[in-house]
Motif scaffolding. Structure first.
Motif, short mmCIF file in Angstrom:
data_model
loop_
_atom_site.label_atom_id
_atom_site.label_comp_id
_atom_site.label_asym_id
_atom_site.label_seq_id
_atom_site.Cartn_x
_atom_site.Cartn_y
_atom_site.Cartn_z
N ARG A 24 -23.30 -1.23 -60.10
CA ARG A 24 -23.85 -1.97 -61.07
C ARG A 24 -22.93 -2.64 -61.86
NH1 ARG A 24 -25.74 3.63 -63.99
NH2 ARG A 24 -23.48 4.01 -63.21
N THR A 25 -21.65 -2.67 -61.74
CA THR A 25 -20.56 -3.35 -62.29
C THR A 25 -19.57 -4.18 -61.46
OG1 THR A 25 -19.00 -1.48 -62.61
CG2 THR A 25 -20.56 -1.98 -64.52
N ASP B 200 -17.29 -2.59 -60.16
CA ASP B 200 -15.76 -2.11 -60.56
C ASP B 200 -15.76 -0.61 -60.00
OD1 ASP B 200 -13.18 -2.17 -61.30
OD2 ASP B 200 -13.63 -2.13 -63.37
N TRP C 189 -14.69 -6.35 -53.30
CA TRP C 189 -15.54 -4.79 -54.00
C TRP C 189 -16.37 -4.87 -52.81
CZ3 TRP C 189 -16.76 -9.11 -57.83
CH2 TRP C 189 -17.71 -9.94 -57.44
N TYR D 71 -30.31 -4.35 -57.98
CA TYR D 71 -29.61 -3.45 -57.52
C TYR D 71 -31.01 -2.24 -57.67
CZ TYR D 71 -27.27 1.04 -57.45
OH TYR D 71 -26.63 2.41 -56.96
N ASP E 82 -18.90 1.44 -58.64
CA ASP E 82 -19.93 1.38 -59.44
C ASP E 82 -20.60 0.31 -58.94
OD1 ASP E 82 -22.16 1.12 -61.14
OD2 ASP E 82 -21.14 2.20 -62.85
#
Length: 503
Positions: free
Chosen positions: A183-184, A186, A171, A270, A181
């Motif tokens: 925050r995830t 993904d 990622w 983040y 994203d």
């Protein structure tokens, strides 16, 4: 236990692929390099043939492993130029040239789609660098390309596919494309949909440092690697440089003094802000917060080539023009006797994101000569980095007390001392010149158990060689000059816009 005690790090950059065989202590035992071309078919376009990445990578690997015992090699990991991507058909062949990070054709897409919401999701302030804007450009100008695209891959994902047959990437390698994203960790489905794409057209995501496949028999024949060798998910070159500098916690920043100047700090939380761009770090779950000056050694080389007129061969000196200019510049006081530069030769990135901004020399008089201009450029880049680092500190509420320098500019003793004096921070220079590639070695060594963790691998395999402390006298002088420097761009901002309209 790992199958061996050596790992291979590959750095597939904008101009070449370099393969280095590292031991458990971060010592390079063998290395090789193979270059490739960059094309500019139109003024704002920058493209490469993805097949050249693989050709150069397999050549570099084959040469690097020729002088070591291949049975001792435990894993391979790849770092790479970021934001660059390739569109592949169902057989894995490129449908068009890859659009690289330096391609700026998608300015209209940035203006139309570069919203605060996109910035919050991806951590990337709106600008033409992330691939997402170029994918939107393809949707508008080459829809047939996207209609035939089976896979959109970053450089690391492309090379992992050639080594393993799998479409997998980390990622942290996909993130600079601007479609993840943060925050995830993904894919952001809404961003893919906006470009007319879906997640099945992108590589499966893994954590940095995960094993994502094994070298196939076919790839083994082309590279000289042992078949079945574990292939480890790498990260982009900036995040890899952070690992190669041994940075796995807040408080220390790496400073890559290259063509452009990239500096990054580690954060466990983040945050998004125009004062930096946020990326997934090499340490899974962490973040790299980067500032970026477009013109670093580029500005210096420009002056040396266009104006300096220093011919060391005619003088009978076994020195570079830069070394002669540095000796002359070192004799000058801080501030270059009243000459201050604004280093926006390639526009302003963080925090202004102003592509109309330009370089400037303020305070020219008949006293000033080549050495003054040279020193003023070095000082301006130090002023700008202090401005950027301070802005990131203010946004995060975390202080940076130590700078680890790498890249070609870190060989300059005078520049490193100026940086320490201007930034009022200890500057240490890495002992390993290929620290970006070393970051891949760190991930590979941790993945196969040579070291118990990424943090421990970074601690054991990295280090610094030279130290520059702020000087008492020059710090005060530079403080006064810095206060002036920070007023220059705001005073010229409207002028730069007017000049652009006049052109």
């Amino acid at each position: 236990m790992p199958r061996g005690d050596l790992v291979i790090g590959v750095d597939c950059s904008t101009t070449a692929a370099k393969a280095v065989v590292w031991n458990a202590h971060g010592v390079a035992l063998s290395e090789a390099r193979s270059g490739f071309e960059l094309a500019h078919p139109r003024p704002t376009w920058a493209e490469q043939n993805p097949e050249d990445w693989w050709t150069a990578t397999r050549i570099a690997i084959r040469r690097a492993v020729q002088t070591v015992d291949r049975e001792r090699i435990a894993a391979i990991c790849i770092t790479h130029q970021r934001e660059t991507f390739a569109c592949l058909d169902r057989t894995g062949q490129p449908l068009r040239p890859a659009m690289i990070w330096a391609d700026t054709r998608a300015t209209e897409e940035v203006q139309k789609y570069g919203t605060p919401e996109v910035h919050t999701v991806t951590g990337k302030p709106p600008n033409p660098t992330p691939a997402w804007y170029k994918l939107l450009w393809l949707a508008a100008h080459e829809p047939e390309t996207l209609s035939h695209t089976a896979s959109v891959v970053d450089v690391g994902g492309f090379l992992v596919n050639r080594l393993t047959g799998e479409f997998r990437t980390s990622w942290a390698s996909a993130d600079p494309l601007g479609v993840v994203d943060l925050r995830t960790f993904d894919y952001a489905e809404d961003l893919l949909t906006a470009a007319g794409l879906h997640r099945d057209q992108f590589a499966d995501l893994a954590a940095p440092g995960d094993v994502v496949g094994a070298v196939t028999e076919a790839a083994a024949r082309e590279t000289g690697l042992p078949p079945g060798l574990p292939v480890v998910a790498g990260v982009g070159d900036g995040q890899s440089a952070q690992l190669g500098c041994g940075i796995t916690a807040p408080g220390t920043a790496y400073l890559n003094l290259g063509t452009g100047i990239v500096s990054g700090t580690f954060s466990r939380t983040y945050a998004s802000d125009v004062r930096f761009r946020t990326l997934a770090a090499g340490l899974p779950g962490g973040y790299t917060l980067e500032t970026f000056i477009g013109g670093g050694t580029y500005n210096i080389r420009w002056f040396v080539e266009k104006f300096a007129g220093v011919n060391t061969q005619m003088l009978g000196l076994d020195l570079s023009p830069e070394q002669v200019l540095e000796a002359a510049a070192e004799m000058l006081p801080p501030g270059s006797e009243g000459l201050v530069a604004l280093p926006y030769w390639t526009g302003a990135l963080t925090p202004y994101w102003d592509h109309h901004a330009r370089g400037a020399l303020i305070g020219l008089t008949g006293v000033h000569g080549k050495s003054h201009v040279y020193r003023a450029i070095l000082e301006s880049l130090a002023f700008e980095q202090r401005f950027l680092t301070t802005g990131a500190e203010d946004a995060l509420g975390e202080q940076v007390s130590r700078i680890v320098a790498l890249g070609g500019g870190s060989r300059s003793r005078i520049w490193c001392q100026i940086l320490a004096d201007v930034m009022q921070r200890r500057v240490e220079v890495v002992k390993e010149p290929e620290s970006t590639c070393l970051g891949s070695g760190v991930l590979a060594a941790a993945a196969v158990g040579i070291h118990p963790s990424i943090e421990q691998a970074a601690h054991e395999m990295t280090g610094t060689a030279r130290v520059f402390e702020p000087g008492d006298t020059d710090v005060a002088a530079y403080d006064r000059l810095y206060a002036v420097y920070t007023t220059i761009y705001p005073a010229l901002r409207e002028l730069f816009g007017a000049m652009a309209e006049a052109r």
